[in-house]
Enzyme design. Structure first.
Site, PDB file in Angstrom:
ATOM      1  N   HIS A  58     -11.096  -3.588   2.877  1.00  0.00           N
ATOM      2  CA  HIS A  58     -11.124  -3.231   4.299  1.00  0.00           C
ATOM      3  C   HIS A  58     -11.995  -2.012   4.581  1.00  0.00           C
ATOM      4  O   HIS A  58     -12.184  -1.655   5.736  1.00  0.00           O
ATOM      5  CB  HIS A  58      -9.691  -2.966   4.761  1.00  0.00           C
ATOM      6  CG  HIS A  58      -9.093  -1.795   4.048  1.00  0.00           C
ATOM      7  ND1 HIS A  58      -8.815  -1.824   2.687  1.00  0.00           N
ATOM      8  CD2 HIS A  58      -8.780  -0.544   4.468  1.00  0.00           C
ATOM      9  CE1 HIS A  58      -8.341  -0.644   2.325  1.00  0.00           C
ATOM     10  NE2 HIS A  58      -8.310   0.149   3.389  1.00  0.00           N
ATOM     11  N   ASP A  59     -12.491  -1.345   3.553  1.00  0.00           N
ATOM     12  CA  ASP A  59     -13.357  -0.175   3.737  1.00  0.00           C
ATOM     13  C   ASP A  59     -14.826  -0.492   3.483  1.00  0.00           C
ATOM     14  O   ASP A  59     -15.675   0.393   3.597  1.00  0.00           O
ATOM     15  CB  ASP A  59     -12.965   0.942   2.762  1.00  0.00           C
ATOM     16  CG  ASP A  59     -11.577   1.493   3.030  1.00  0.00           C
ATOM     17  OD1 ASP A  59     -11.150   1.499   4.198  1.00  0.00           O
ATOM     18  OD2 ASP A  59     -10.925   1.918   2.053  1.00  0.00           O
ATOM     19  N   ASP A  74       0.855  -1.175   0.000  1.00  0.00           N
ATOM     20  CA  ASP A  74       0.000   0.000   0.000  1.00  0.00           C
ATOM     21  C   ASP A  74       0.901   1.238   0.000  1.00  0.00           C
ATOM     22  O   ASP A  74       1.912   1.273   0.697  1.00  0.00           O
ATOM     23  CB  ASP A  74      -0.866   0.000   1.272  1.00  0.00           C
ATOM     24  CG  ASP A  74      -2.301   0.378   0.987  1.00  0.00           C
ATOM     25  OD1 ASP A  74      -2.516   1.479   0.448  1.00  0.00           O
ATOM     26  OD2 ASP A  74      -3.203  -0.418   1.299  1.00  0.00           O
ATOM     27  N   GLU A 131      -6.280   3.572  -6.064  1.00  0.00           N
ATOM     28  CA  GLU A 131      -7.603   3.727  -5.464  1.00  0.00           C
ATOM     29  C   GLU A 131      -8.082   5.113  -5.861  1.00  0.00           C
ATOM     30  O   GLU A 131      -7.519   6.117  -5.427  1.00  0.00           O
ATOM     31  CB  GLU A 131      -7.529   3.592  -3.943  1.00  0.00           C
ATOM     32  CG  GLU A 131      -8.919   3.554  -3.332  1.00  0.00           C
ATOM     33  CD  GLU A 131      -8.981   4.075  -1.911  1.00  0.00           C
ATOM     34  OE1 GLU A 131      -9.929   3.739  -1.207  1.00  0.00           O
ATOM     35  OE2 GLU A 131      -8.086   4.847  -1.502  1.00  0.00           O
ATOM     36  N   ASP A 170      -3.184   4.511  -2.391  1.00  0.00           N
ATOM     37  CA  ASP A 170      -4.294   5.039  -1.604  1.00  0.00           C
ATOM     38  C   ASP A 170      -4.781   6.383  -2.142  1.00  0.00           C
ATOM     39  O   ASP A 170      -3.969   7.273  -2.419  1.00  0.00           O
ATOM     40  CB  ASP A 170      -3.792   5.211  -0.162  1.00  0.00           C
ATOM     41  CG  ASP A 170      -4.903   5.451   0.824  1.00  0.00           C
ATOM     42  OD1 ASP A 170      -5.766   4.578   0.951  1.00  0.00           O
ATOM     43  OD2 ASP A 170      -4.902   6.521   1.471  1.00  0.00           O
TER      44      ASP A 170
HETATM   45  C1  GLC Z   1      -8.380   4.870   1.657  1.00  0.00           C
HETATM   46  C2  GLC Z   1      -8.161   3.665   2.526  1.00  0.00           C
HETATM   47  C3  GLC Z   1      -8.881   3.869   3.805  1.00  0.00           C
HETATM   48  C4  GLC Z   1      -8.303   5.082   4.491  1.00  0.00           C
HETATM   49  C5  GLC Z   1      -8.302   6.296   3.576  1.00  0.00           C
HETATM   50  C6  GLC Z   1      -7.388   7.360   4.081  1.00  0.00           C
HETATM   51  O1  GLC Z   1      -9.697   5.033   1.285  1.00  0.00           O
HETATM   52  O2  GLC Z   1      -8.537   2.503   1.847  1.00  0.00           O
HETATM   53  O3  GLC Z   1      -8.824   2.750   4.649  1.00  0.00           O
HETATM   54  O4  GLC Z   1      -9.032   5.371   5.637  1.00  0.00           O
HETATM   55  O5  GLC Z   1      -7.866   5.999   2.275  1.00  0.00           O
HETATM   56  O6  GLC Z   1      -6.053   6.976   3.943  1.00  0.00           O
END
Ligand code: GLC
Ligand code: CA
Length: 561
Positions: free
Chosen positions: A335-336, A101, A259, A202
């Site tokens: 995980h979100d 990540d 992401e 991320d």
């Molecule tokens: C992304 C991650 C999440 C995190 C956010 C801030 O969406 O997947 O878990 O809280 O970024 O880093």
């Protein structure tokens, strides 16, 4: 697409590991690197090619590792750099790649850079972050944090606000500063040199903030403008990623997935362009937002079921628009997100197995690279036994703090229902390995309460049952490796308005796949045109009932054209 043109990551299946919750090796209640290493054979048995590790870097854990205080150190809770190197080596020995990540939209407020940055206005690192004067004694603009509340925090030391699109402990890095970019690229190169196989980036679509940081429209009932709308895919974003491509990503054959919150088709075509100028693929969010609350002030907090034609329309758009020009990633969970069997299938005992398999088949025969989130392969469900005192997630806690306590938009009981449906802790309860103490995750006290259904839903039980969800995933992964049509075939949606069945074809040069998935809890009748020579490739019932589709039935026919 010819055989040679297929890239390794287009045939790969990724298994996502959330280190805190996977396997604890020293019984302090927190999953760790040694624990992951001890489970590599399990991932290998499933057949996944790549492990994406959620952040394992040093972090004060305000947002569980997404607030990094040292990008080049391992969080001692997870082990040491030696443990990391050993995990990498053992994974590689099994032919499994490791994707890390990369969290560089923001750092932790405990990072040395931020500590220096906040110390004075003329510090070297001041411009590493985004500082602004108050406007009329208030925040510099009206943007909201993704975790509710404002996106700015006042700092007494210098009398200015800093921007944090996420938690207060996650100040946004200033990507407009070339020194920030070079510092990040150098750090990335050191990880590439270590031999890692890629990056999951991320919130990468948020790096470039719009000039002048203007106010945005505030939805009714809300206090803030949406930072997602104001920032995502900002003016310089593609420049930054192309620069990263030249300075880092071209240095090795690594896999990259961004992401990309708020990404649309046009931007996705650029981020994931086939010419390789930016990233390999992005996570888009649209299919995860179809069941959002109609009131934008509540955002994702709702428990309404998804309307199937909306999902079909959306995923079909992504399938068709990216075909031949870019590449999709495919996911139901991470995980979100809550557990997909609870959200889109059914976790009632009579439907659990069939609906989890149906969702797996539906996704894995699409074009793109599939991601399986730990526990999805055994049908782990949402954690209804967690209450307000059990939650750990800052997103859940802030929802209560702002939406319930400050704004009175909903009451705590309603929010709790929504949290049981959508909250991130549903995905974060520890992995269920056995029906024994704490499901074999730890003999200590788990950092987050276990889902109490591990007596029936666990890896041991799955491996001992040839009809399990696990073995269904194992077959799906094997098909992706063996059948090129899954990678290259043209996607064609059937019956877009059908509210109960999601059926589509994959069309190759000489053969076709017909993928039929029922979301109905009762038997229904649907007539599909199935040629005589068709064989059933995979299904979640033992036999074929022809035009009758049983509850959550899913079957894939394969036939020559
Ligand atoms: C992304 C991650 C999440 C995190 C956010 C801030 O969406 O997947 O878990 O809280 O970024 O880093
Ligand atoms: Ca541990």
């Amino acid at each position: 697409m010819t055989e040679q043109a297929i890239k390794w990551w287009q045939k790969a299946v990724v298994y996502q590991v959330y280190p805190r919750s996977f396997q604890d090796s020293n019984n302090d209640g927190i999953g760790d690197l040694k624990g992951i290493e001890s489970r590599l054979d399990y991932v290998k048995k499933l057949g996944a090619d790549v492990i994406w590790l959620n952040p394992v870097y040093d972090s004060p854990n305000e947002d569980n590792g997404y607030d990094i205080s040292d990008y080049e150190a391992i969080n001692p809770e997870f082990g040491s750099m030696e443990d990391f190197e050993s995990l990498l080596e053992e994974a590689h020995a099994r032919g499994i790649k490791i994707v890390m990540d990369l969290v560089v939209n923001h750092s932790s407020s405990k990072h040395q850079w931020f500590i220096e940055s906040k110390s004075s206005k003329d510090n070297d690192k001041r411009d590493f972050y985004i500082w602004r004067d108050p406007v009329d004694g208030h925040e510099p603009n009206n943007w909201g944090s993704f975790f509710a509340g404002p996106a700015w925090k006042f700092d007494e030391t210098t009398g200015q606000y800093y921007m944090h699109l996420f938690a207060e402990g996650q100040p946004d890095l200033n990507w407009a500063n070339p020194e920030v970019r070079q510092t990040v690229f150098d750090m990335m190169n050191r990880w590439v040199d270590k031999g890692i196989d890629g990056f999951r980036m991320d919130v990468i679509s948020l790096l470039s903030k719009p000039d002048g940081l203007p106010d945005g429209p505030i939805p009714e009932d809300a206090h803030y403008a949406s930072s997602n709308d104001m920032v995502a895919n900002g003016p310089k974003i593609h420049d930054y990623i192309q620069e990263m491509r030249e300075k880092v990503l071209n240095n090795a054959d690594i896999m990259t997935v961004g992401e990309a919150s708020n990404v649309d088709i046009e931007n996705a075509k650029r981020y994931a362009a086939k010419d390789g100028s930016e990233l390999n693929m992005v996570f888009q969010f649209e299919h995860m937002e179809l069941d959002d609350n109609p009131n934008p002030a509540l955002g994702k907090w709702d428990n309404a079921p998804l309307y199937l034609p909306k999902l079909k329309k959306n995923l079909t758009k992504w399938q068709n628009e990216l075909a031949g020009v870019a590449w999709n990633s495919l996911y139901w969970e991470n995980h979100d997100q809550p557990r997909s069997v609870s959200r889109f299938g059914s976790d009632k005992p009579e439907f659990h197995n069939v609906s989890a398999k149906m969702l797996a088949t539906l996704l894995h025969f699409m074009q793109g690279t599939p991601y399986i989130y730990q526990g999805q392969e055994i049908g782990m469900t949402n954690a209804y036994n967690l209450g307000w005192d059990d939650f750990n997630d800052i997103d859940i806690k802030n929802a209560r703090r702002y939406l319930v306590e400050r704004d009175g938009l909903i009451d705590a009981d309603t929010l709790l229902d929504y949290v049981h449906y959508k909250g991130r802790d549903n995905a974060r309860t520890p992995m269920q390995w056995t029906d024994g103490e704490n499901a074999g995750f730890t003999t200590g006290t788990p950092w987050l309460k276990m889902n109490n259904n591990f007596d029936t839903i666990n890896v041991d039980a799955a491996l001992n049952d040839e009809n399990s969800i696990f073995y269904h995933y194992q077959k799906l992964i094997a098909f992706r490796h063996d059948l090129d049509i899954v990678t290259t075939g043209r996607y064609e949606l059937l019956d877009p308005e059908d509210e109960q069945v999601y059926a589509y074809k994959r069309v190759g040069e000489n053969e076709e796949l017909l993928v039929i998935n029922s979301f109905a809890e009762e038997s229904i009748v649907r007539e599909f045109d199935v040629p005589e020579n068709a064989e059933i490739l995979i299904s979640n019932y033992k036999d074929d009932a022809g035009h009758t589709l049983r509850p959550y039935e899913s079957k894939v026919y394969r036939y020559a054209k």
